[in-house]
Design an enzyme around this catalytic site. Sequence first.
Site, PDB file in Angstrom:
ATOM      1  N   LYS A 168      -5.966 -39.994 -21.404  1.00 29.38           N
ATOM      2  CA  LYS A 168      -4.945 -40.916 -20.931  1.00 29.38           C
ATOM      3  C   LYS A 168      -5.193 -41.600 -19.707  1.00 29.38           C
ATOM      4  O   LYS A 168      -5.337 -40.997 -18.665  1.00 29.38           O
ATOM      5  CB  LYS A 168      -3.469 -40.283 -20.779  1.00 29.38           C
ATOM      6  CG  LYS A 168      -2.374 -41.379 -20.587  1.00 29.38           C
ATOM      7  CD  LYS A 168      -1.232 -40.773 -20.448  1.00 29.38           C
ATOM      8  CE  LYS A 168       0.136 -41.424 -20.122  1.00 29.38           C
ATOM      9  NZ  LYS A 168       1.359 -41.028 -20.324  1.00 29.38           N
ATOM     10  N   LYS A 228      -5.533 -43.001 -25.126  1.00 28.87           N
ATOM     11  CA  LYS A 228      -4.645 -43.729 -24.838  1.00 28.87           C
ATOM     12  C   LYS A 228      -5.009 -44.609 -23.494  1.00 28.87           C
ATOM     13  O   LYS A 228      -5.371 -44.005 -22.492  1.00 28.87           O
ATOM     14  CB  LYS A 228      -3.296 -43.349 -24.670  1.00 28.87           C
ATOM     15  CG  LYS A 228      -1.988 -43.989 -24.258  1.00 28.87           C
ATOM     16  CD  LYS A 228      -0.886 -43.280 -23.731  1.00 28.87           C
ATOM     17  CE  LYS A 228      -0.043 -43.981 -23.276  1.00 28.87           C
ATOM     18  NZ  LYS A 228       1.380 -43.140 -22.777  1.00 28.87           N
TER      19      LYS A 228
HETATM   20  C1  PBG Z   1       4.967 -40.996 -20.090  1.00 30.80           C
HETATM   21  C2  PBG Z   1       4.382 -42.187 -21.017  1.00 30.80           C
HETATM   22  C3  PBG Z   1       3.867 -43.462 -20.710  1.00 30.80           C
HETATM   23  C4  PBG Z   1       3.529 -44.018 -22.069  1.00 30.80           C
HETATM   24  C5  PBG Z   1       3.712 -42.976 -22.855  1.00 30.80           C
HETATM   25  N1  PBG Z   1       4.157 -41.678 -22.244  1.00 30.80           N
HETATM   26  C6  PBG Z   1       4.023 -44.159 -19.412  1.00 30.80           C
HETATM   27  C7  PBG Z   1       3.184 -43.904 -18.437  1.00 30.80           C
HETATM   28  O1  PBG Z   1       2.376 -42.957 -18.493  1.00 30.80           O
HETATM   29  O2  PBG Z   1       3.286 -44.483 -17.333  1.00 30.80           O
HETATM   30  C8  PBG Z   1       3.318 -45.428 -22.232  1.00 30.80           C
HETATM   31  C9  PBG Z   1       3.320 -45.835 -23.639  1.00 30.80           C
HETATM   32  C10 PBG Z   1       3.454 -47.398 -23.843  1.00 30.80           C
HETATM   33  O3  PBG Z   1       2.889 -48.026 -22.790  1.00 30.80           O
HETATM   34  O4  PBG Z   1       3.417 -47.823 -25.003  1.00 30.80           O
HETATM   35  N2  PBG Z   1       5.855 -40.602 -20.610  1.00 30.80           N
END
Ligand code: PBG
Length: 345
Positions: free
Chosen positions: A215, A269
């Site tokens: 991520k 991601k």
């Molecule tokens: C954290 C989380 C995020 C997303 C999914 N889970 C945001 C982040 O890491 O700041 C982002 C998903 C998206 O942008 O569609 N709980």
Amino acid sequence: MSDDVPFMVRSRGSVAGYPVSRQRRLRRTPALRRLVAETRLSVDDLVAPLFVADGLDEPRPVPSLPGVVQHTVDSVTAEVKRLGALGVPAVILFGLPRPEHKDATGSRALRPDGITQQALASARHAVGDTVVLMADCCLDEFTDHGHCGVVDPSTGEVDNDATLPLYAELALSQAIAGADVIAPSGMMDGQVGSIRAALDGAGFQGTAILAYAAKYASALYGPFRDAAQVTIADGGDRKGYQQDSRNRREAMAEVALDVGEGADMVMVKPALTYLDVIADVRGAFDVPVGAYHVSGEYAMVKAAAERGWIDGPAVALEQLTAVKRAGADFILTYFAGEVAEALGG
Ligand code: PBG
């Protein structure tokens, strides 16, 4: 030119004898293209992210994500049913507390009667086992500083080890409420192992873990933070715990750690800016690989399509197909419902 020369054709009204490649021949009709397509996007590939917010009387649209809403428990339940009827195999739920219920440790997230837990139980009751219910397991929606874990006051940084028991407790409450899959997204070291241990210790050996393994600290999460009402305190960011977008090899180490700790599936991601990473992970690991086509990726398509600058549905299909072509087994996408309808699911 004789008829049996394999790679020459004389058809389609041209003068005889110009060479036509095999590729061109197999592109000639829609049916031929369909027959030889290497990548097939199907409704079975889709996971729909859904937001459910505490304290709403009715669903509230998210302006930066056209077509996406913050749901009530009732409306999210109806949406899970609708998606299931369209053939979408899975959803991932994000619970959002009332703003006044946020605190330093995100304690509201852990309550057995919390918003995520209520939504899981309600959806489970409505659809049985016909739709996979995933629960995003993180604290940023519930903390008043917007970080994914607890912050060490002496350093101002996220305290990895102090966060792990909270994730374990959160995961267990989600499993009890009915989640099939726990999806830890906070990028804490050791999160998969501690969640696995907590689930196993409480008799939830059958609950799976989808690790947000690779991520990245991405600028593409902006609309999600609108939807989830998350602001990181003091203009902060997540670069201390999420990955640096310049790094490719690092993703393999992250995935290896999570698989080693017991992740059943892993995720990359965002999706489109990390197709190389998806391909690498697919090649090196045998577990199912998901990719998250994130909020910013969706919002860009919607915004350009609204202006008439691109054909939105066509671009959506092209992008999701690219994610599959790179090697993803499934895709978390805000287009899930729309694409399921378009594919005639
Ligand atoms: C954290 C989380 C995020 C997303 C999914 N889970 C945001 C982040 O890491 O700041 C982002 C998903 C998206 O942008 O569609 N709980």
